[in-house]
Write a protein that holds these residues in place. Structure first.
Motif, PDB file in Angstrom:
ATOM      1  N   UNK A  33      12.901 -34.771  12.992  1.00 12.33           N
ATOM      2  CA  UNK A  33      10.979 -34.478  12.619  1.00 12.33           C
ATOM      3  C   UNK A  33       9.573 -33.660  13.499  1.00 12.33           C
ATOM      4  N   UNK A  34       8.786 -33.713  13.027  1.00  3.79           N
ATOM      5  CA  UNK A  34       8.072 -32.179  13.878  1.00  3.79           C
ATOM      6  C   UNK A  34       7.056 -31.943  12.790  1.00  3.79           C
ATOM      7  N   UNK A  39       9.715 -24.118   7.592  1.00  4.54           N
ATOM      8  CA  UNK A  39       9.709 -22.526   7.528  1.00  4.54           C
ATOM      9  C   UNK A  39       9.340 -21.942   8.102  1.00  4.54           C
ATOM     10  N   UNK A  40       8.618 -22.129   8.536  1.00  3.82           N
ATOM     11  CA  UNK A  40       7.770 -21.453   9.852  1.00  3.82           C
ATOM     12  C   UNK A  40       8.237 -20.772  11.208  1.00  3.82           C
ATOM     13  N   UNK A  78      13.198 -21.048  12.678  1.00  2.00           N
ATOM     14  CA  UNK A  78      11.864 -22.022  11.215  1.00  2.00           C
ATOM     15  C   UNK A  78      12.960 -23.337  12.306  1.00  2.00           C
ATOM     16  N   UNK A  79      12.359 -24.561  11.781  1.00  2.00           N
ATOM     17  CA  UNK A  79      12.907 -25.952  11.828  1.00  2.00           C
ATOM     18  C   UNK A  79      13.570 -26.487  10.568  1.00  2.00           C
ATOM     19  N   UNK A  80      14.304 -25.386   9.633  1.00  2.00           N
ATOM     20  CA  UNK A  80      14.864 -25.324   8.860  1.00  2.00           C
ATOM     21  C   UNK A  80      16.056 -24.803   9.519  1.00  2.00           C
ATOM     22  N   UNK A  81      16.136 -23.190  10.052  1.00  2.00           N
ATOM     23  CA  UNK A  81      17.128 -22.571  10.808  1.00  2.00           C
ATOM     24  C   UNK A  81      17.567 -24.063  11.936  1.00  2.00           C
ATOM     25  N   UNK A  95      18.642 -32.817   9.154  1.00  2.00           N
ATOM     26  CA  UNK A  95      18.104 -32.363   8.071  1.00  2.00           C
ATOM     27  C   UNK A  95      16.410 -32.451   8.936  1.00  2.00           C
ATOM     28  N   UNK A  96      15.511 -31.238   8.621  1.00  2.00           N
ATOM     29  CA  UNK A  96      14.305 -31.773   9.604  1.00  2.00           C
ATOM     30  C   UNK A  96      13.315 -31.869   8.395  1.00  2.00           C
TER      31      UNK A  96
END
Length: 162
Positions: A33-34, A39-40, A78-81, A95-96
């Motif tokens: 979490x964050x 996607x940033x 990104x956090x998704x990456x 997952x994020x």
């Protein structure tokens, strides 16, 4: 005010190790979490690369002046990456999940930090989301060697396997 003192200040973005602090929730929920948008793209760096940069600077006795020295990882993520890399490197689906800045702050307060420290983290993460860490150029001198995938294989995979 100019003092004439020679100094170099390491300027680091987000630490890869910050993600590792959430191993428990990754195990329990398959998530981390964050407050920053998933996607940033941001630069991340490993602390061992920071230490190597500091050692290199300390050993350079011929240098003088004043300078900021960025220490960036090999690529912006990104956090998704990160979630995809963690999943691939560890074999554990992760997952994020973005949370609000208020929830982020409450997590710090729940752990006993002061209001000002919790707010400081909120302010720091907002500035990161707004691009404060995306201003330095990635060059051979500013780029650490540790990829996030290698970091995950060395630190998260063993931690998630326990």
């Amino acid at each position: 005010m100019e003092t004439g003192a020679a100094f170099r200040a390491l300027a680091m973005p987000l630490f890869m190790e910050n993600t590792a602090r959430q191993v428990g929730v990754m195990k329990d929920k398959g998530m981390f979490f964050g407050p920053i948008a998933s996607d940033r793209k941001l630069p991340f760096t490993a602390t061992r690369d920071m230490a190597a940069a500091a050692a290199r600077l300390f050993s350079d006795r011929a240098w003088s002046g004043q300078q900021e020295v960025p220490v960036l990882g090999p690529q912006d993520l990104s956090f998704d990456d990160q979630a995809a890399i963690i999943s691939e490197a560890t074999g554990q689906p992760v997952r994020y999940q973005q949370i609000s800045y208020d929830q982020f702050k409450q997590q710090f307060l729940a752990r006993g930090t002061s209001e000002s420290v919790a707010q400081g983290y909120v302010d720091m993460y907002r500035s990161k989301e707004e691009g404060i860490d995306n201003t330095a150029a990635r060059t051979p001198e500013t780029t650490g060697h540790t990829s996030f995938k290698v970091f995950c294989e060395q630190h998260l995979k063993p931690a998630l396997a326990v």
